[in-house]
Design a protein around this motif. Structure first.
Motif, PDB file in Angstrom:
ATOM      1  N   UNK A  69       0.868  -1.193   0.000  1.00 19.55           N
ATOM      2  CA  UNK A  69       0.000   0.000   0.000  1.00 19.55           C
ATOM      3  C   UNK A  69       0.899   1.235   0.000  1.00 19.55           C
ATOM      4  N   UNK A  70       1.309   1.616  -1.187  1.00 19.21           N
ATOM      5  CA  UNK A  70       2.192   2.765  -1.329  1.00 19.21           C
ATOM      6  C   UNK A  70       1.394   4.067  -1.386  1.00 19.21           C
ATOM      7  N   UNK A  71       2.091   5.185  -1.549  1.00 22.08           N
ATOM      8  CA  UNK A  71       1.434   6.505  -1.553  1.00 22.08           C
ATOM      9  C   UNK A  71       0.386   6.596  -2.651  1.00 22.08           C
ATOM     10  N   UNK A  72       0.675   6.039  -3.828  1.00 20.20           N
ATOM     11  CA  UNK A  72      -0.285   6.080  -4.942  1.00 20.20           C
ATOM     12  C   UNK A  72      -1.563   5.314  -4.588  1.00 20.20           C
ATOM     13  N   UNK A  73      -1.408   4.132  -3.992  1.00 18.41           N
ATOM     14  CA  UNK A  73      -2.565   3.330  -3.594  1.00 18.41           C
ATOM     15  C   UNK A  73      -3.361   4.047  -2.510  1.00 18.41           C
ATOM     16  N   UNK A  74      -2.675   4.649  -1.547  1.00 24.53           N
ATOM     17  CA  UNK A  74      -3.380   5.392  -0.497  1.00 24.53           C
ATOM     18  C   UNK A  74      -4.205   6.524  -1.093  1.00 24.53           C
ATOM     19  N   UNK A  75      -3.639   7.258  -2.047  1.00 27.69           N
ATOM     20  CA  UNK A  75      -4.380   8.355  -2.680  1.00 27.69           C
ATOM     21  C   UNK A  75      -5.617   7.845  -3.417  1.00 27.69           C
ATOM     22  N   UNK A  96     -14.530   9.159  10.008  1.00 27.88           N
ATOM     23  CA  UNK A  96     -14.098   8.016   9.197  1.00 27.88           C
ATOM     24  C   UNK A  96     -12.614   7.759   9.412  1.00 27.88           C
ATOM     25  N   UNK A  97     -12.213   6.542   9.034  1.00 29.70           N
ATOM     26  CA  UNK A  97     -10.796   6.180   9.118  1.00 29.70           C
ATOM     27  C   UNK A  97     -10.502   5.096   8.090  1.00 29.70           C
ATOM     28  N   UNK A  98      -9.217   4.870   7.861  1.00 28.15           N
ATOM     29  CA  UNK A  98      -8.753   3.837   6.937  1.00 28.15           C
ATOM     30  C   UNK A  98      -8.021   2.761   7.716  1.00 28.15           C
ATOM     31  N   UNK A 117      -3.680   8.301   7.176  1.00 28.58           N
ATOM     32  CA  UNK A 117      -4.606   9.433   7.251  1.00 28.58           C
ATOM     33  C   UNK A 117      -5.233   9.708   5.903  1.00 28.58           C
ATOM     34  N   UNK A 118      -6.489  10.135   5.943  1.00 29.68           N
ATOM     35  CA  UNK A 118      -7.192  10.473   4.719  1.00 29.68           C
ATOM     36  C   UNK A 118      -7.511  11.912   4.743  1.00 29.68           C
TER      37      UNK A 118
END
Length: 118
Positions: A69-75, A96-98, A117-118
């Motif tokens: 789960x890299x930065x691109x996937x998180x975005x 909400x949370x991830x 964080x989202x």
């Protein structure tokens, strides 16, 4: 994606869902899709909407489930969650949370609350 990899991922989602439900979370949506991507599980814990990414990796040679789960996937997940909250207005005012549920070669399931964080 090959059928066996897809089946493993789906099996992982079933295991994750069952585990989270045993912990008291309630399912809101499964495999919710929009143009930004897909949310594996959307659940409710108390009044908190929980966006759950389920990651399965048979081998750790290419990095474990969490490392995938890299930065691109998180975005992508954040954008999909934003679309979800826009379309499903009744949840928009809730916190909400991830979370991430990581599964691998071992039978252990690793549930990381508030993974990013989202």
């Amino acid at each position: 994606m090959s059928d066996s990899r897809r089946a493993s991922g789906q099996d992982g989602e079933v295991l994750a869902l069952a585990h989270l439900q045993r912990q008291g979370l309630r399912l809101i949506a499964r495999n919710w899709s929009c143009r930004a991507g897909e949310l594996d599980l959307v659940m409710l814990e108390g009044d908190t909407v929980v966006f759950v990414e389920v990651r399965y990796r048979r081998h750790d040679a290419w990095g474990g489930a969490l490392e995938s789960i890299d930065a691109r996937k998180r975005q992508k997940l954040i954008r999909a969650a934003q679309f979800f909250l826009l379309r499903e207005q009744r949840w928009a005012s809730h916190p909400s949370r991830f979370d991430v549920v990581a599964l691998g070669a071992s039978p252990d399931l690793n549930w990381i609350r508030n993974a990013f964080d989202g």
